[in-house]
Design a protein around this motif. Structure first.
Motif, mmCIF file in Angstrom:
data_model
loop_
_atom_site.group_PDB
_atom_site.id
_atom_site.type_symbol
_atom_site.label_atom_id
_atom_site.label_comp_id
_atom_site.label_asym_id
_atom_site.label_seq_id
_atom_site.Cartn_x
_atom_site.Cartn_y
_atom_site.Cartn_z
ATOM 1 N N TYR A 1 48.817 37.617 35.766
ATOM 2 C CA TYR A 1 47.401 38.347 36.171
ATOM 3 C C TYR A 1 46.554 37.086 36.510
ATOM 4 O O TYR A 1 46.238 36.197 35.416
ATOM 5 C CB TYR A 1 47.025 39.247 34.893
ATOM 6 N N ILE A 2 45.896 37.078 37.516
ATOM 7 C CA ILE A 2 44.877 35.713 37.992
ATOM 8 C C ILE A 2 43.685 36.457 37.893
ATOM 9 O O ILE A 2 43.307 37.530 38.931
ATOM 10 C CB ILE A 2 45.480 35.098 39.070
ATOM 11 N N LEU A 3 42.637 35.967 37.204
ATOM 12 C CA LEU A 3 41.409 36.515 37.351
ATOM 13 C C LEU A 3 40.475 35.553 37.894
ATOM 14 O O LEU A 3 40.176 34.591 37.365
ATOM 15 C CB LEU A 3 40.918 37.069 35.857
ATOM 16 N N LYS B 1 45.965 43.729 44.137
ATOM 17 C CA LYS B 1 44.754 43.329 43.256
ATOM 18 C C LYS B 1 43.911 44.799 42.918
ATOM 19 O O LYS B 1 43.741 45.717 43.323
ATOM 20 C CB LYS B 1 43.655 42.499 44.083
ATOM 21 N N ARG B 2 43.042 44.473 41.766
ATOM 22 C CA ARG B 2 42.322 45.384 41.163
ATOM 23 C C ARG B 2 40.979 44.977 41.294
ATOM 24 O O ARG B 2 40.461 43.912 40.720
ATOM 25 C CB ARG B 2 42.554 45.724 39.741
ATOM 26 N N GLY B 3 40.146 45.878 41.863
ATOM 27 C CA GLY B 3 38.623 45.344 42.291
ATOM 28 C C GLY B 3 38.597 44.162 43.195
ATOM 29 O O GLY B 3 39.905 43.891 43.940
ATOM 30 N N ASP B 4 37.600 43.272 42.929
ATOM 31 C CA ASP B 4 37.654 42.105 43.649
ATOM 32 C C ASP B 4 38.278 40.885 42.917
ATOM 33 O O ASP B 4 38.162 39.823 43.406
ATOM 34 C CB ASP B 4 36.164 41.802 44.006
ATOM 35 N N HIS B 5 38.587 41.132 41.482
ATOM 36 C CA HIS B 5 38.813 39.820 40.911
ATOM 37 C C HIS B 5 39.907 39.774 40.225
ATOM 38 O O HIS B 5 40.490 38.480 39.678
ATOM 39 C CB HIS B 5 37.796 39.958 39.607
#
Length: 144
Positions: free
Chosen positions: A117-119, A86-90
């Protein structure tokens, strides 16, 4: 002179052109109708994407798995799904890797991957899902 034809020749070309267009239209219409009938008879699993507050890495992976179950690929093709990080928290990234293993060659020479990619944006909204085929730039959205 390049082209010396009389009106009868021009008229016969127009008739061939009209006949060819009619045949092409008939073939396309038949093909579209057959595709509709085939898809109507096949149940397509639909992934239920969690809302932001309920999202977990495992729920994301399960939803990706349910989505790809509905894709039309040959029965000999197998896939595995991995969480890449994951990149960052989102932003959560998964890879679905397809291959065609056999008894003689259980470790395939070639594979094809799809990157998901799940945002997670808002706590009460469904997550946003995008995917890209390996080696491509076009971004897809499930159901679009």
């Amino acid at each position: 002179h390049r082209c010396r034809g009389d009106m009868a020749t021009v008229s016969s070309y127009r008739n061939y052109e009209e006949e060819a267009r009619g045949l092409v239209q008939q073939v396309l219409s038949t093909s579209v109708e057959r595709s509709r009938q085939e898809l109507a008879g096949r149940e397509q699993p639909s992934a239920e994407w969690p809302v932001g507050k309920d999202f977990t890495v495992e729920k994301g992976q399960n939803a990706v798995a349910k989505l790809v179950e509905g894709w039309s690929v040959g029965e000999s093709w197998k896939h595995c799904i991995g969480f890449l990080g994951k990149r960052g928290d989102h932003l959560f990234t998964y890879r679905v890797q397809w291959s065609e293993p056999t008894r003689r060659r259980p470790v395939p020479k070639a594979t094809a991957s799809v990157y998901f990619y799940i945002l997670v944006q808002e706590q009460n909204s469904p997550v946003l899902v995008f995917y890209v085929l390996e080696g491509q730039k076009l971004v897809h959205r499930p159901g679009k």
